[in-house]
Design a protein around this motif. Structure first.
Motif, PDB file in Angstrom:
ATOM      1  N   THR A 402       0.872  -1.184   0.170  1.00 14.63           N
ATOM      2  CA  THR A 402      -0.029   0.013   0.160  1.00 14.63           C
ATOM      3  C   THR A 402       0.794   1.187   0.028  1.00 14.63           C
ATOM      4  O   THR A 402       2.223   1.395   0.609  1.00 14.63           O
ATOM      5  CB  THR A 402      -0.782  -0.117   1.219  1.00 14.63           C
ATOM      6  OG1 THR A 402      -0.115  -0.098   2.438  1.00 14.63           O
ATOM      7  CG2 THR A 402      -1.819  -1.093   1.086  1.00 14.63           C
ATOM      8  N   SER A 403       0.236   2.246  -0.329  1.00 18.23           N
ATOM      9  CA  SER A 403       0.929   3.394  -0.153  1.00 18.23           C
ATOM     10  C   SER A 403      -0.107   4.720   0.242  1.00 18.23           C
ATOM     11  O   SER A 403      -1.377   4.257   0.319  1.00 18.23           O
ATOM     12  CB  SER A 403       1.292   4.171  -1.595  1.00 18.23           C
ATOM     13  OG  SER A 403       0.391   4.204  -2.599  1.00 18.23           O
ATOM     14  N   HIS A 404       0.377   5.755   0.801  1.00 24.09           N
ATOM     15  CA  HIS A 404      -0.766   6.582   1.579  1.00 24.09           C
ATOM     16  C   HIS A 404      -0.151   7.875   1.326  1.00 24.09           C
ATOM     17  O   HIS A 404       0.808   8.507   1.303  1.00 24.09           O
ATOM     18  CB  HIS A 404      -0.449   6.338   3.052  1.00 24.09           C
ATOM     19  CG  HIS A 404      -0.474   4.714   3.282  1.00 24.09           C
ATOM     20  ND1 HIS A 404      -1.548   4.313   3.993  1.00 24.09           N
ATOM     21  CD2 HIS A 404       0.483   3.868   3.505  1.00 24.09           C
ATOM     22  CE1 HIS A 404      -1.513   3.135   4.322  1.00 24.09           C
ATOM     23  NE2 HIS A 404      -0.262   2.566   4.038  1.00 24.09           N
ATOM     24  N   SER A 405      -1.343   8.807   1.041  1.00 23.85           N
ATOM     25  CA  SER A 405      -1.562  10.300   1.070  1.00 23.85           C
ATOM     26  C   SER A 405      -1.298  10.836   2.616  1.00 23.85           C
ATOM     27  O   SER A 405      -0.915  12.074   2.782  1.00 23.85           O
ATOM     28  CB  SER A 405      -2.525  10.876   0.079  1.00 23.85           C
ATOM     29  OG  SER A 405      -2.279  10.548  -1.148  1.00 23.85           O
ATOM     30  N   PHE A 406      -2.172  10.113   3.400  1.00 26.35           N
ATOM     31  CA  PHE A 406      -2.228  10.382   4.696  1.00 26.35           C
ATOM     32  C   PHE A 406      -1.494   9.258   5.493  1.00 26.35           C
ATOM     33  O   PHE A 406      -1.951   8.170   5.350  1.00 26.35           O
ATOM     34  CB  PHE A 406      -3.359  10.846   5.096  1.00 26.35           C
ATOM     35  CG  PHE A 406      -4.175  11.790   4.403  1.00 26.35           C
ATOM     36  CD1 PHE A 406      -4.011  13.373   4.710  1.00 26.35           C
ATOM     37  CD2 PHE A 406      -4.932  11.483   3.277  1.00 26.35           C
ATOM     38  CE1 PHE A 406      -4.491  13.987   3.741  1.00 26.35           C
ATOM     39  CE2 PHE A 406      -5.690  12.484   2.482  1.00 26.35           C
ATOM     40  CZ  PHE A 406      -5.231  13.770   2.811  1.00 26.35           C
ATOM     41  N   GLY A 407      -0.865   9.490   6.506  1.00 23.97           N
ATOM     42  CA  GLY A 407      -0.249   8.555   7.244  1.00 23.97           C
ATOM     43  C   GLY A 407       0.915   7.800   6.620  1.00 23.97           C
ATOM     44  O   GLY A 407       1.501   8.379   5.593  1.00 23.97           O
ATOM     45  N   CYS A 408       1.465   6.783   7.124  1.00 23.26           N
ATOM     46  CA  CYS A 408       2.683   6.137   6.830  1.00 23.26           C
ATOM     47  C   CYS A 408       2.527   4.515   6.720  1.00 23.26           C
ATOM     48  O   CYS A 408       1.752   4.008   7.187  1.00 23.26           O
ATOM     49  CB  CYS A 408       3.727   6.447   7.673  1.00 23.26           C
ATOM     50  SG  CYS A 408       3.776   8.063   8.083  1.00 23.26           S
ATOM     51  N   GLN A 409       3.392   4.020   5.711  1.00 20.13           N
ATOM     52  CA  GLN A 409       3.350   2.566   5.547  1.00 20.13           C
ATOM     53  C   GLN A 409       3.803   1.876   6.906  1.00 20.13           C
ATOM     54  O   GLN A 409       4.476   2.433   7.612  1.00 20.13           O
ATOM     55  CB  GLN A 409       4.345   2.114   4.312  1.00 20.13           C
ATOM     56  CG  GLN A 409       3.897   2.528   2.975  1.00 20.13           C
ATOM     57  CD  GLN A 409       4.538   1.647   1.914  1.00 20.13           C
ATOM     58  OE1 GLN A 409       4.353   0.527   2.055  1.00 20.13           O
ATOM     59  NE2 GLN A 409       4.940   2.358   1.069  1.00 20.13           N
ATOM     60  N   SER A 410       3.411   0.625   6.903  1.00 21.83           N
ATOM     61  CA  SER A 410       3.820  -0.149   7.976  1.00 21.83           C
ATOM     62  C   SER A 410       4.647  -1.329   7.594  1.00 21.83           C
ATOM     63  O   SER A 410       4.491  -2.006   6.384  1.00 21.83           O
ATOM     64  CB  SER A 410       2.806  -1.032   8.836  1.00 21.83           C
ATOM     65  OG  SER A 410       2.096   0.419   9.335  1.00 21.83           O
TER      66      SER A 410
END
Length: 429
Positions: A402-410
């Motif tokens: 996944t990628s995120h505009s808000f928040g961060c990857q895990s």
């Protein structure tokens, strides 16, 4: 609008003083050459009959304390408590006893013996059940490191952004770490005094090292904290005026031109390197018949508030990737021709046992990264997934779905009992 970063630190207490000693088999202390330490003690109880046996393991020259809250040391086996060794304290075994004890800790029974270890010129005694052959990494703070970039007049230094862990001061009347007269500059270089204040506020020592692990290169580079400068740079979503507030800056280590590696680079700051190399592989997916999916998708694993989307959704393509120990399966779920969910199944290659399953979902600010079906996808488009054992003392991870505009990857782990590591990326808007 001011953005507040809330950092929660979970402290797990594991102290021998809170563990109830259930059995003790007293024998003489064995004194002599370095013994085989860390013997596993098996206690079988049948009525009033107790049998204690020991199984020898590999001799070692040192152990690390593995109890998160530290390990008590005593003047004698089961004697007066003299103090506590913190987590990851290295202890040298000098005496082995056959005094077996069994303790309960967080509902688990742990067997061990009293072990004599060296403390300066003295010998003190600890419970061997809370010792480990390897360093324990708990609650790792992992950051992103961005590389040096130069194109025409656009130059960006290599940077480890620590803003998400920094305690910003949001009281307009109070002092800030960044001097007020410097606010408004695009980049602020910290002098030695400001660097010292910053390190103290972040609980970082001059003796620490910045360790960078690059996925693509499968390599670790090291930068001593004492040799790095600290800087603050305006966040791209800041107002862009000369009335900038301190919280509109990103703050962290300036790597200058020293970090040029492209792709995903994780950063850790501490005394010991938590990363290891030679165990990570890119995941190249192969489409397979849907009948080969080892477990049919079950909507029960999706939270109730997400299930509405499933009405009318159809299971689509199934892909597989095999590592040395794990078979990964992915099935796309589409609705009206749009990919919305992805079902992941992990199976042990040797036993065929189900290791775990999860659902990755598109949502506001979260996007499903395309699966790399050939190696050139990484080179041409820059996307793809990874798996492997990149952390010492942790199971294989998987990353990049996944990628995120808000928040961060895990960073997630195949063993789903292992908590995920959320990368501290300061992805503010």
């Amino acid at each position: 609008m001011k953005i507040v970063f809330h950092i929660a630190f979970l402290v797990i207490l594991c102290n021998l003083t809170s563990c109830k000693e259930a059995s003790e088999n007293k024998k003489n202390v064995l004194v002599g050459t370095l013994p085989t330490i860390g013997t596993a003690v098996k206690t079988a109880t049948d009525g009033d009959t107790r049998t204690t046996t020991t199984e020898a393991q590999e001799p070692v020259t040192a152990y690390f304390v593995s109890a998160p809250s530290g390990l008590n040391y005593r003047a004698s086996p089961n004697g007066e408590i003299l103090g506590t060794f913190p987590l990851n304290t290295k202890v040298i075994p000098v005496l082995k006893t056959d005094i077996a004890i069994r303790v309960k800790d967080n509902g688990k029974v742990i067997n061990g013996t009293w072990l004599g270890v060296q403390k300066q010129q003295d010998t003190v005694y600890v419970f061997s059940g809370f010792l480990s052959k390897t360093y324990t990494f708990e609650n790792l703070d992992i950051y992103y490191a961005s590389p040096y970039y130069a194109y025409e007049k656009d130059i960006r230094q290599g940077f480890v952004n620590l803003s998400e862990r920094h305690s910003w001061n949001y009281d307009e009347e109070g002092p800030t770490l960044i001097p007020e007269h410097l606010l408004g500059k695009d980049t602020i270089a910290f002098d030695d005094r400001l660097k010292s204040r910053f390190l103290k506020s972040m609980r970082i020592s001059e003796k620490d090292t910045v360790f960078l692990f690059n996925l693509q290169a499968d390599s670790v580079t090291k930068f001593p904290v004492k040799e790095l400068s600290v800087m603050a740079a305006v966040n791209i979503y800041a107002s862009g005026s000369n009335t900038l507030e301190a919280y509109e800056y990103e703050i962290g280590f300036n790597l200058e031109k020293k970090h040029r590696s492209r792709g995903h680079t994780f950063a850790y700051i501490g005394l010991a390197n938590p990363f290891q190399t030679g165990n990570v592989v890119p995941m190249i997916w192969k489409e397979i018949p849907s009948t080969d999916l080892p477990k049919k998708f079950d909507s029960k694993i999706i939270p109730d508030h997400r299930k509405a989307w499933l009405s009318g959704a159809e299971p689509k393509q199934v892909y597989r990737f095999s590592s040395d120990s794990v078979d990964f399966y992915v099935q796309n779920l589409e609705k009206n021709g749009q990919l919305g969910y992805r079902y992941l199944v992990m199976v042990d290659r040797s036993s065929g046992a189900l290791l775990g399953e999860s659902v990755q979902m598109e949502s506001e600010g979260t996007y499903l990264v395309p699966l790399a079906t050939k190696a050139t996808d990484r080179e041409d488009f820059g996307y793809g997934q990874w798996t492997g054992k990149i952390f010492k003392n942790k199971p294989p991870m998987y990353y990049g779905f996944t990628s995120h505009s808000f928040g961060c990857q895990s960073i997630r782990f195949v063993d789903q009992k292992e908590p995920s590591i959320r990368i501290l990326c300061d992805n503010r808007h």
